[in-house]
Enzyme design. Structure first.
Site, PDB file in Angstrom:
ATOM      1  N   ASN A  31      -9.106   0.938   8.492  1.00  0.00           N
ATOM      2  CA  ASN A  31     -10.620   0.558   9.093  1.00  0.00           C
ATOM      3  C   ASN A  31     -10.559   0.587  10.767  1.00  0.00           C
ATOM      4  O   ASN A  31     -11.497   0.724  11.284  1.00  0.00           O
ATOM      5  CB  ASN A  31     -11.528  -0.573   8.690  1.00  0.00           C
TER       6      ASN A  31
ATOM      7  N   HIS B 135      -4.761   6.354  -0.279  1.00  0.00           N
ATOM      8  CA  HIS B 135      -5.064   5.997   1.144  1.00  0.00           C
ATOM      9  C   HIS B 135      -3.869   6.249   1.986  1.00  0.00           C
ATOM     10  O   HIS B 135      -4.238   6.494   3.386  1.00  0.00           O
ATOM     11  CB  HIS B 135      -5.736   4.838   1.181  1.00  0.00           C
TER      12      HIS B 135
ATOM     13  N   ASP C  29      -6.246  11.205   3.675  1.00  0.00           N
ATOM     14  CA  ASP C  29      -6.965  11.425   2.370  1.00  0.00           C
ATOM     15  C   ASP C  29      -8.419  12.001   2.352  1.00  0.00           C
ATOM     16  O   ASP C  29      -9.078  11.293   2.960  1.00  0.00           O
ATOM     17  CB  ASP C  29      -6.591  10.304   1.693  1.00  0.00           C
TER      18      ASP C  29
ATOM     19  N   ASN D  66     -13.417   5.639   6.291  1.00  0.00           N
ATOM     20  CA  ASN D  66     -13.638   4.462   7.485  1.00  0.00           C
ATOM     21  C   ASN D  66     -12.850   4.744   8.329  1.00  0.00           C
ATOM     22  O   ASN D  66     -13.031   4.322   9.581  1.00  0.00           O
ATOM     23  CB  ASN D  66     -13.531   2.995   6.784  1.00  0.00           C
TER      24      ASN D  66
ATOM     25  N   TYR E 291       0.831  -1.354   0.150  1.00  0.00           N
ATOM     26  CA  TYR E 291      -0.070  -0.104   0.111  1.00  0.00           C
ATOM     27  C   TYR E 291       0.805   1.304  -0.045  1.00  0.00           C
ATOM     28  O   TYR E 291       0.180   2.345  -0.136  1.00  0.00           O
ATOM     29  CB  TYR E 291      -0.793  -0.252   1.040  1.00  0.00           C
TER      30      TYR E 291
ATOM     31  N   PHE F 279      -4.231  -1.343   9.867  1.00  0.00           N
ATOM     32  CA  PHE F 279      -5.087  -1.190   8.821  1.00  0.00           C
ATOM     33  C   PHE F 279      -6.050   0.049   8.857  1.00  0.00           C
ATOM     34  O   PHE F 279      -6.700  -0.055  10.147  1.00  0.00           O
ATOM     35  CB  PHE F 279      -5.577  -2.478   8.216  1.00  0.00           C
TER      36      PHE F 279
END
Length: 212
Positions: free
Chosen positions: A87, A40, A112, A133, A35, A85
């Site tokens: 969320n 994100h 973001d 989220n 990632y 992560f």
């Protein structure tokens, strides 16, 4: 630089259990190389730029994330990159806030925003998750929407593209330069927010690069 780092450590000379960090600066993103540099993960990138500006590093592991210590305008700050992560970002932020006894109004979250143009910043002192989220989870864990945040625009997704695919994608070459500038600007905005307050920071940075 070693002398500078020693001075920073001196500010944090007491046992951590007895410390009170005045601010937590949390940049949101997803861990692992998969990632890196995705839309994100702009929060992580801003924290990296800020750490460089403050001559520190974010490599100590605790609070379900990586963190580092620094001083901004005489105020102790914790730079935090949750590794839960996106969320579950609130788990990390809440753990750090509980440990250092930091109130929500001194927790600055950088993340973001797809509703803002690429490279545009917007500072707010409170507000809803707006569909993000990571922010939704932080609100759930802190029990309030009243914490300052710096939104970094990544542009809106193409009409037929899935939102998750868009935010987990990387910037095209023509946008990457704009984002590098935005990371520097967001890092500066964090410093202004801490040293001079939200009002001055919003006046200085909100609306920059907005379309006429």
């Amino acid at each position: 630089m070693s002398g500078f780092l020693e001075r920073i450590k001196g500010v944090f000379h007491r046992k951590e259990e007895d410390e009170k960090a005045m601010y937590i600066i949390a940049g949101l993103g997803n861990p692992t190389k998969e990632y890196e540099k995705t839309r994100h993960n702009v929060g992580f990138e801003v924290i990296d730029v800020l750490a460089d500006r403050l001559f520190t590093s974010v490599d100590e592991k605790k609070f379900k994330g990586y963190y580092g210590k620094a001083v901004i305008g005489g105020e102790k700050v914790i730079l935090l990159k949750p590794q839960t992560f996106m969320n579950l970002s609130g788990e990390s932020v809440r753990a750090a806030a509980d440990f250092y006894k930091v109130d929500p109004d001194h927790i600055i979250v950088v993340y973001d925003d797809v509703s803002l143009d690429v490279g545009q910043l917007r500072i707010r002192t409170k507000g809803s998750a707006g569909g993000h989220n990571g922010i939704k989870n932080i609100i759930a864990h802190l029990g309030t929407q009243e914490f300052p945040r710096i939104k970094v625009g990544v542009g809106n997704k193409p009409p037929r593209m899935d939102l998750a695919d868009y935010v987990l994608g990387r910037f095209p070459k023509e946008e990457r330069g704009l984002m590098e500038d935005a990371f520097k600007e967001a890092a500066e905005a964090v410093e202004v927010l801490v040293k001079e307050g939200a009002g001055i920071a919003m006046n200085r940075f909100n609306g920059h690069k907005e379309k006429e």
